[in-house]
Structures are given as structure tokens and as C-alpha cells.
Scaffold this active site. Structure first.
Site, short mmCIF file in Angstrom:
data_model
loop_
_atom_site.label_atom_id
_atom_site.label_comp_id
_atom_site.label_asym_id
_atom_site.label_seq_id
_atom_site.Cartn_x
_atom_site.Cartn_y
_atom_site.Cartn_z
CE LYS A 71 -7.80 1.95 -0.64
NZ LYS A 71 -6.74 2.89 -0.37
CG HIS A 76 -4.81 2.12 5.72
ND1 HIS A 76 -6.16 2.05 5.91
CD2 HIS A 76 -4.63 2.87 4.62
CE1 HIS A 76 -6.77 2.74 4.97
NE2 HIS A 76 -5.86 3.24 4.16
CG HIS A 136 -0.76 7.08 -0.99
ND1 HIS A 136 -1.99 7.19 -1.61
CD2 HIS A 136 -0.97 6.41 0.16
CE1 HIS A 136 -2.91 6.62 -0.85
NE2 HIS A 136 -2.31 6.14 0.23
CG HIS A 191 -9.85 4.38 3.28
ND1 HIS A 191 -8.64 5.02 3.38
CD2 HIS A 191 -10.60 4.83 4.31
CE1 HIS A 191 -8.66 5.82 4.44
NE2 HIS A 191 -9.84 5.72 5.02
CG HIS A 224 -1.86 1.17 1.28
ND1 HIS A 224 -3.21 1.01 1.55
CD2 HIS A 224 -1.69 2.49 1.09
CE1 HIS A 224 -3.80 2.19 1.51
NE2 HIS A 224 -2.89 3.11 1.25
CG ASP A 227 -1.54 4.79 4.03
OD1 ASP A 227 -1.61 5.20 2.85
OD2 ASP A 227 -2.30 5.15 4.94
C1 NCD Z 1 -3.51 8.99 2.07
C2 NCD Z 1 -3.10 10.05 1.04
O1 NCD Z 1 -2.57 11.09 1.45
O2 NCD Z 1 -3.28 9.80 -0.15
N1 NCD Z 1 -3.49 9.59 3.37
C3 NCD Z 1 -3.40 8.96 4.56
O3 NCD Z 1 -3.51 9.60 5.60
N2 NCD Z 1 -3.17 7.66 4.62
C4 NCD Z 1 -4.82 8.43 1.71
C5 NCD Z 1 -5.19 7.18 2.48
O4 NCD Z 1 -4.61 6.11 2.29
O5 NCD Z 1 -6.11 7.26 3.31
ZN ZN Z 2 -3.22 5.07 1.65
#
Ligand code: NCD
Ligand code: ZN
Length: 347
Positions: A100, A175, A16, A137, A14, A248
Site C-alpha cells: 500500500k 477508493h 481497515h 491512496h 480495501h 474502505d
Molecule cells: C482511513 C482510516 O481511517 O484508516 N480513513 C478514511 O477516511 N478512509 C484511511 C484511508 O483509507 O484513507
Molecule cells: Zn482506507
């Protein structure tokens, strides 16, 4: 005491990576220590179609440092308009590894997510048929539900009904942050997995709120009470196959974190493995770090583990990782675990 540890090259289930200047800044941090990552699709606009995922994958590969062998595993962002045929074709071509589900409004860039779960029923049935995992999520967005209860309520009112209505649907609870999430993941059999982040093994809600507000610890789902953190630690270090690493890691520039309405996300890509080795050592479970970071995830996703290996060494002098990553998009603060890190990835 163990002083060195060799692991199969880990994966991040996971992550970003964003796009453009931020992508170029953060990608090397993950590519340095991980073989693959499930790349989250919450860009602006979101990665909804197979064509968008293919184009995003090309941009990620183009941003990789010379010689890096990192493989992005692409995901599609589920909307009420998603076409089951597009999902089927994207999975058959090997382009996407998962879909997702964001409840609309749950987190960063989730406004195009799902409001009415009946409207994605046909997509979920197609996914169950072809074995394509749904990454969830897991928070409801109902305004009446307290933010600290949103994960447990999601499990009871959304996730469990979806799974009962869609036999064979493979789900990853992304998460997880609660003892309820841990218990539900354990009860689900081989079609259910759960990712656990690095930071939720380290911080509880006091870290965010006591002695001044600490925006760099604010993420979603928000960190909960200490007993939940301890449940997550037991789960991650248990070796059980349903639990695997999804950092995450979610970069936002400092200007948007240190803000009157700050963005959610902890950026942990830089020091995740050092933090995890510290946690697993504290739990007397260094021998189970490989299961969590390198083996359980591929087994769930029906992929072979990576062939490569990494070595971590325990140094007496604490590791001095950079406190900020300076990207062309602006500075991003690296997660501060609040303790010195002695474990270092070599090479
Ligand atoms: C994530 C993001 O910034 O894209 N933020 C987070 O707090 N984890 C989005 C997510 O996974 O909820
Ligand atoms: Zn995330």
C-alpha cells in the site's frame, strides 16, 4: 421486481480492521458477509515488514469468531526504507497480497508514507517483476492543491508517471471518488484496477456539509460533487472488470469522529451489502452486483472466486440494523445511507 438474489460470497478489497479491542469489535461485522479482505496496514506503528504482517495476521485470526472462515489478505505499508528483498520474500511465501502506497500525510496514520517517489523506485520495479499489486491512496498532499482536486492531480502528477516509468506494475487505484478516476481506471488495461466504496456510491459532498456538519460522512478521499458520484455509480454497476468493491470501512470511535478535529472514515462493514443491493437495484443492475462484489476483485488479484454463496432477500419492512456497534474500544457509528434498507443478507 426481483425479491431474492444469490451471489458468490463477496470479498472486500480495501478494509481497515485496526487492532486490539477495535479489531475484536469490527472483525465479526466483515467476517459475517465476506470471504476475504485486503487488510490495510495503517496501524500505529504501521505494518511495514513481512514479520509485522505475519504477526498482525495471527492477531486477526485469533480475533475471528468461532467457526468463521474469513481469510485476511495482508498488505505491507510502503515506506522510503522498504527493502525490495523483504517484499520479494513476503510475496513468494504467499503472506502478502499487495503493498500500500500512502503519500505521506494523505490520511489516517500516513505519516510514515512516501514523500519522494524516486526513493521507492527499486521496490516498484521488484513489484512489477513479480506481479505484486500496488494499492494507491490516490491523493497528493501538496498544501496548495485544493482537497477536492487532490485525486485528479495525483493521477496526472504521480500515478501516471509511476506507471509509465514502471512497465508491468499492477496498480489498484483505491477508493476512487471522481469521474477522472473512473476514466483513468478504464483506460489502463489489465494491469490497472480501481476499488469503489459503498459510501461514495451514496453520498456527495452536500451530505457532509448541508444543514450542519455530519462528521460520520467525513472520510478520505472526501466525497465530491454529485456528477462524480453518478460516474462512480455507472462504473460500479457497469460490470467492467476493472471496478470492484473495496468498502474502505474505517472505524473510529464516536468520540474521535464527533470532535473539533474529527477523524476521517465511514464505518460501513455492518450494512454494506444491504446498501449495495439498494444502489444496484436503483440502477437496474442487480444482475451485475456479483461482478462488482464477488468476481472482478479475485480476477484482478489472480485468485479464484470464493466457493460459498450468500443470499439477499428484499423485505417489505425495512431492515433494522444496529445504528452503533458497541466495541470494547467505544461506540462506533454505523454508516447511515439516509434511506431505508430493504435488502437483507440471509443466514
Ligand atoms: C482511513 C482510516 O481511517 O484508516 N480513513 C478514511 O477516511 N478512509 C484511511 C484511508 O483509507 O484513507
Ligand atoms: Zn482506507
Amino acid at each position: 421486481m426481483e425479491n431474492s438474489l444469490t451471489l458468490r460470497l463477496p470479498d472486500d478489497w480495501h478494509l481497515h480492521l485496526r487492532d486490539g479491542a477495535m479489531l475484536r469489535g469490527v472483525l465479526p461485522e466483515t467476517a459475517r458477509h465476506f470471504g476475504r479482505a485486503i487488510v490495510m496496514p495503517n496501524l500505529v506503528p504501521p505494518v511495514v515488514t513481512a514479520a509485522q504482517a505475519a504477526a498482525y495476521r495471527t492477531r486477526i485470526l485469533a480475533a475471528l469468531p468461532e467457526g468463521a472462515a474469513f481469510e485476511p489478505l495482508m498488505t505491507l505499508y510502503l515506506t522510503e526504507e522498504t527493502d525490495p528483498a523483504d517484499i520479494r520474500a513476503a510475496a513468494a511465501s504467499g503472506l502478502v497480497a499487495a503493498v500500500k502506497l500512502y503519500p505521506a500525510g494523505a490520511t489516517t496514520n500516513s505519516q510514515s508514507g512516501v514523500r519522494d517517489f524516486d526513493r521507492v523506485r527499486a521496490v516498484l520495479e521488484t513489484m512489477a517483476e513479480i506481479g505484486l499489486p500496488l494499492c494507491t491512496h490516490g491523493e497528493v498532499t501538496t498544501p496548495e492543491v485544493d482537497i477536492f482536486d487532490r485525486e485528479a492531480v495525483f493521477i496526472d502528477t504521480v500515478l501516471d508517471p509511476i506507471r509509465r516509468a514502471t512497465p508491468g506494475l499492477r496498480v489498484v487505484m483505491e477508493h476512487i471518488t471522481t469521474a477522472e478516476g473512473v476514466a483513468y481506471a478504464r483506460s489502463g488495461g489489465t494491469d490497472l484496477g480501481a476499488t469503489i466504496t459503498t459510501h461514495h456510491l451514496i453520498i456527495n459532498r452536500n451530505h457532509i456539509l448541508v444543514g450542519g456538519i455530519r462528521p460520520h460522512y467525513y472520510c478520505l478521499p472526501v466525497a465530491k460533487r454529485e456528477h462524480h458520484r453518478l460516474a462512480l455509480r455507472r462504473a460500479a454497476t457497469s460490470g467492467e472488470g476493472c471496478f470492484f468493491l473495496g468498502t474502505d470501512s474505517a472505524p473510529h470511535v464516536d468520540a474521535l469522529k464527533e470532535h473539533a478535529c474529527g477523524c476521517a472514515g465511514c464505518f460501513t462493514a455492518t450494512n454494506t451489502l444491504s446498501c449495495l443491493a439498494h444502489v444496484f437495484e436503483e440502477e437496474g443492475a442487480l444482475d451485475r452486483l456479483e461482478a462488482f462484489a464477488s468476481l472482478n476483485g479475485p480476477a484482478f488479484y489472480r485468485l479464484p472466486p470464493n466457493k460459498g454463496r450468500i443470499r439477499l432477500t428484499r423485505h417489505d419492512t425495512p431492515h433494522s440494523y444496529p445504528k452503533k456497534l458497541f466495541t470494547e474500544a467505544g461506540p462506533v457509528t454505523v454508516f447511515d445511507p439516509g434511506f431505508p434498507l430493504h435488502w437483507v443478507v440471509e443466514g
